[in-house]
Write a protein that holds these residues in place. Structure first.
Motif: not given
Length: 93
Positions: A17-31, A67-71, A79-86
């Motif tokens: 599997r490959l997970v991709t985090l699409v983000r931008k600099p200075g984005c606290h949600l991305c962090d 963003i952030p987007v997880v693929l 997108f926006w918030r990533v739920n760990e369990q999901r």
């Protein structure tokens, strides 16, 4: 395996599997998303990468407002918030 009971079928090999985090600099949600993705992928031994939306016009055009987007394997998972369990569930099913 003709004639073999369904209880004795071989399990499929786990796929890469490959997970991709699409983000931008200075984005606290991305962090925040990076911490979750890093933890889950580290726990499960899944490869992951980050892509900067400001350096890829196609990603910018497609995901700028999300963003952030997880693929996962190139398909949008969240997108926006990533739920760990999901995320963990999606990677182990």
């Amino acid at each position: 395996m003709a004639g073999m009971s369904p209880l004795f079928r071989r399990r499929a090999e786990p796929r890469e599997r490959l997970v991709t985090l699409v983000r931008k600099p200075g984005c606290h949600l991305c962090d925040d998303a990076e911490l979750v993705v890093g933890k889950v992928c580290g726990d499960l031994g899944v490869s992951w990468e980050q892509k900067d939306i400001t350096e890829d016009q196609a990603l910018y055009d497609r995901y700028w407002e999300q963003i952030p987007v997880v693929l996962i394997d190139g398909e949008q998972h969240t997108f926006w918030r990533v739920n760990e369990q999901r995320l963990r569930r999606a990677l182990t099913e």
